[in-house]
Design a protein around this motif. Structure first.
Motif, short mmCIF file in Angstrom:
data_model
loop_
_atom_site.label_atom_id
_atom_site.label_comp_id
_atom_site.label_asym_id
_atom_site.label_seq_id
_atom_site.Cartn_x
_atom_site.Cartn_y
_atom_site.Cartn_z
N PRO A 7 0.85 -1.24 0.09
CA PRO A 7 0.10 0.15 0.06
C PRO A 7 0.92 1.27 -0.05
O PRO A 7 2.01 1.33 0.37
CB PRO A 7 -0.72 0.01 1.30
CG PRO A 7 -0.75 -1.55 1.84
CD PRO A 7 0.52 -1.90 1.26
N THR A 9 0.37 5.07 1.49
CA THR A 9 -0.44 6.22 2.31
C THR A 9 -0.02 7.65 1.78
O THR A 9 1.02 7.87 1.43
CB THR A 9 -0.28 6.13 4.01
OG1 THR A 9 0.78 6.71 4.27
CG2 THR A 9 -0.37 4.70 4.05
N PRO A 36 -3.08 -0.59 -3.29
CA PRO A 36 -3.92 0.13 -2.73
C PRO A 36 -3.57 1.44 -2.08
O PRO A 36 -2.42 1.64 -1.69
CB PRO A 36 -4.14 -0.83 -1.39
CG PRO A 36 -3.26 -2.13 -1.74
CD PRO A 36 -2.45 -1.55 -2.62
N VAL A 38 -4.12 4.64 0.30
CA VAL A 38 -4.94 5.26 1.53
C VAL A 38 -4.82 6.63 1.82
O VAL A 38 -3.63 7.05 2.05
CB VAL A 38 -4.79 4.29 2.90
CG1 VAL A 38 -5.33 4.84 4.05
CG2 VAL A 38 -5.03 2.84 2.76
N LEU A 40 -4.59 8.92 4.59
CA LEU A 40 -4.45 9.11 5.78
C LEU A 40 -4.99 10.28 6.51
O LEU A 40 -6.16 10.18 7.09
CB LEU A 40 -2.91 9.03 6.45
CG LEU A 40 -2.77 8.74 7.97
CD1 LEU A 40 -3.64 7.55 8.46
CD2 LEU A 40 -1.32 8.32 8.17
N ASN A 59 0.84 7.03 13.32
CA ASN A 59 -0.12 5.87 12.75
C ASN A 59 0.52 4.81 11.92
O ASN A 59 -0.03 3.86 11.31
CB ASN A 59 -1.07 6.65 12.08
CG ASN A 59 -2.09 7.40 12.97
OD1 ASN A 59 -2.93 6.74 13.53
ND2 ASN A 59 -1.90 8.54 13.05
N TYR A 62 0.22 0.98 11.84
CA TYR A 62 -0.98 0.21 11.79
C TYR A 62 -0.98 -0.34 10.51
O TYR A 62 -1.97 -1.15 10.07
CB TYR A 62 -1.90 0.93 12.26
CG TYR A 62 -2.15 1.37 13.46
CD1 TYR A 62 -2.79 0.46 14.39
CD2 TYR A 62 -1.58 2.38 14.52
CE1 TYR A 62 -3.07 0.59 15.74
CE2 TYR A 62 -1.71 2.63 15.80
CZ TYR A 62 -2.45 1.71 16.51
OH TYR A 62 -2.67 1.88 17.66
N PHE A 63 -0.03 -0.12 9.54
CA PHE A 63 0.05 -0.38 8.05
C PHE A 63 0.97 -1.58 7.95
O PHE A 63 2.00 -1.69 8.63
CB PHE A 63 0.23 0.71 7.44
CG PHE A 63 -0.84 1.73 7.25
CD1 PHE A 63 -1.79 1.87 6.08
CD2 PHE A 63 -0.84 2.73 8.21
CE1 PHE A 63 -2.94 2.41 5.95
CE2 PHE A 63 -1.93 3.86 8.05
CZ PHE A 63 -2.96 3.64 7.11
N PRO A 64 0.71 -2.28 6.93
CA PRO A 64 1.56 -3.47 6.83
C PRO A 64 3.05 -3.31 6.38
O PRO A 64 3.15 -2.25 5.73
CB PRO A 64 0.93 -4.49 5.59
CG PRO A 64 0.01 -3.59 4.95
CD PRO A 64 -0.31 -2.36 5.63
N VAL B 23 -6.43 5.23 9.52
CA VAL B 23 -5.69 4.08 10.15
C VAL B 23 -6.49 2.93 10.43
O VAL B 23 -5.98 2.01 10.35
CB VAL B 23 -5.25 4.75 11.67
CG1 VAL B 23 -6.65 4.80 12.61
CG2 VAL B 23 -4.38 4.06 12.27
N LYS B 25 -8.22 1.82 8.08
CA LYS B 25 -7.78 1.15 6.76
C LYS B 25 -6.42 0.34 6.73
O LYS B 25 -6.29 -0.61 6.18
CB LYS B 25 -7.76 2.08 5.30
CG LYS B 25 -9.23 2.63 5.15
CD LYS B 25 -9.32 3.76 4.13
CE LYS B 25 -10.78 4.34 4.04
NZ LYS B 25 -10.91 5.38 3.06
N GLY B 26 -5.66 1.16 7.57
CA GLY B 26 -4.03 0.35 7.79
C GLY B 26 -4.42 -1.04 8.42
O GLY B 26 -3.79 -2.03 7.91
N LEU B 29 -5.98 -3.38 5.81
CA LEU B 29 -4.89 -4.02 4.72
C LEU B 29 -3.75 -4.62 5.30
O LEU B 29 -3.15 -5.57 4.52
CB LEU B 29 -4.27 -2.79 3.97
CG LEU B 29 -5.52 -1.77 3.26
CD1 LEU B 29 -4.73 -0.63 2.57
CD2 LEU B 29 -5.99 -2.66 2.00
#
Lengths: 269, 269, 269
Positions: A7, A9, A36, A38, A40, A59, A62-64, B23, B25-26, B29
């Motif tokens: 993804p 952001t 994808p 996002v 933020l 933050n 919290y994402f991969p 966040v 969405k994080g 994903l």
């Protein structure tokens, strides 16, 4: 074979009313339709680098792993300021070298910093006012698609990067002095004092928070546990001290704006 | 093999200026990068559970079977209120047990309701103020990826769920009394009187709509067929009575706000 | 085999506070969950067809070939106005026949125009007020999934399409007369005078821009190179003349709104 993609952001001060965010997504999808994307936050106050820095710091995790975080609050666009690509802890960060990644750069973890200079990765025509679209979006899309970060340009020393002083809370002999960093949509008053910071304080009893001429109590619960119409401090979901009123706007009730000072009395532990 | 995934929709009162939506969405994903995520509405008025309930009810069926609909207007976050997972008509719904799914729960169709309690599905650290990020997002991502709903927690009786009374229109001997439920971006005045409800009314001629001191006519056409500067009622795309002015804001012209009462004279058929 | 799909972009005057945009995405994903959907702009001023036309024209080319661009500023929804599907330069455009695609239709390139009339492609129930959801979204999703455009309805002559006059700048013997077309989030004043247009002007020295009673200089640099508090014209990222103040709102400082006239003195080259 399926193309690899992570993804991306976007954290900017572009707002939602113009085409700036949408057209960046067009550039990204032109390189890889599988990515994808996002949003933020796009409502960072214009030119407020500190606010964007905090949002990213709080933050990104919290994402991969592999996510590319673009941060654009960039009053210096078109000047000689560099554009950075940072690899840290499995995440990538792309944005101007103006301090927006200060919290990331100041961590102890191993990280690598590069200056984005490889024009072969950019759009062919580069404007002087929109490097988000012309430089950062195409580079981010390629990183998200698996391109090694070494291709963006020369590796640089972390120490050469521009850092800014986030308005951190000040530990004093009689307490902690902090300030309001933002007001959220509900009117919750968010401050720069984290729970970690608060734990350094030795207080006789439950801490008391002073803001303007108000002295507020502290709750360990959630919004729902607050008493009606009684502004109260609590620890919010970003681990910060926040002042809230149950089902109402604390900011309106106390007439508080960003930058207002707060103080928590106590002795350093 | 390609991972199975359905879309997730988000309907909240979070607004767009903070990081709360991004966040979540994080987190989604991080569990499955293939999930399409759609913002249905984030500008629900803070704490207005009724408005969110209507939006979900009117729109969920336009999404594909298997979609997971997260609805968060959650003043009780962090209290003992349950978090529900509902399976109905091939769709999933996740949100607080505060009445936000009342229209779904009151349908006659077979549906199954579960209380989300399986902590193994949550983020490791759970805040007291943001269960959307810490509980609902990861559970939704797993449902969207094909996890059986039985894994979220115990099945519960539909009758134990909290219901709220949406402000439904009242059928009276001399007509229907309803109210304004929202004003859209164009200034169209949306009401709680549906076409289905209107059909229960026997009117001598074309119905007349009274709002404040105005008596308005009714059109069976579209916005374009209205006369200039003449506020008129019509059936909108959600099958509701709506008051519009051609190319202008009816709400401004009539100075009408949410909650204003409307009345349609007639005899019950 | 993987289903073919191209992105869909949305440019509307729907704003962000209602469900109109979200439910269109539901319809699209119901047909093909793989389609990336990009919000280009939703804050077009209500009924401002010209603004939407400019946004589409300036930005569509940043999206990949095959992208379907839906544009909805549609005060005539539900009337007899046609809905167009245009194929041009590898891109598709879907929207009302009200001039919103005038810049596309006026290009010299080969393009094909169709009238969308094949009801088999629409939702089963068609409202009179929301063709974006009921007609344009499902047709766009099918085009993005590879359906030949010939299936949408009869091919029509480009000359029969409704065109609108975008407020183009006027080349006069003593200079160029243009106007303000929008104010962006930063308060930058965007005009309808492009760099291409400016190059037709012979100026003694650097051009001077007159707006209201102000006479402003011209910079070839970026925002960062401007002098503090000095409103200055520059070429922005859409190749337009724009008036900016470093880190401040030019629109506020000069008290300028959309529609204000500007003038650049010079002789036609």
């Amino acid at each position: 074979m399926k193309q690899s993609r992570a993804p991306i952001t976007l954290t900017t001060d572009f707002g939602y009313r113009d085409e700036y965010v949408g057209v960046m997504k067009g550039v990204i999808l032109s390189i890889n339709k599988e990515i994808p994307i996002v949003d933020l936050v796009h409502d960072v106050a214009p030119q407020d680098i500190c606010q964007a820095a905090r949002i990213i710091e709080n933050n990104y995790n919290y994402f991969p792993t592999g996510t590319v975080h673009i941060a654009i609050v960039d009053p210096g666009v078109g000047s000689t300021r560099r554009i950075l690509a940072i690899q840290e802890n499995g995440h990538f960060f792309i944005g101007p070298d103006n301090g927006i990644f200060s919290p990331i750069l100041e961590r102890e973890n191993t990280l690598d910093v590069f200056s984005i200079e490889n024009r072969a990765l950019f759009l062919k025509k580069i404007s002087t006012t929109f490097h988000g679209r012309d430089i950062m979006a195409p580079v981010a899309a390629r990183l998200a698609s698996g391109m090694p970060i070494t291709r963006v340009g020369p590796k640089i020393h972390r120490e050469t990067c521009h850092l800014i002083k986030l308005r951190d809370p000040v530990l004093q002999s009689n307490g902690i002095a902090g300030e309001v960093v933002s007001i959220d949509r509900f009117g919750n008053i968010r401050t720069n004092i984290t729970n970690t910071c608060l734990e350094k304080l030795h207080v006789e009893q439950k801490p008391e928070i002073t803001i303007k001429s108000y002295v507020l109590g502290f709750s360990e619960g959630s919004y729902a546990t607050l008493e009606d119409d009684k502004p109260t401090a609590l620890i919010n979901s970003s681990n910060e001290i926040e002042i809230s009123v149950k089902n109402k706007s604390a900011a309106k009730l106390l007439n508080v704006k960003k930058g207002e000072r707060i103080f928590i009395r106590g002795h350093l532990a």
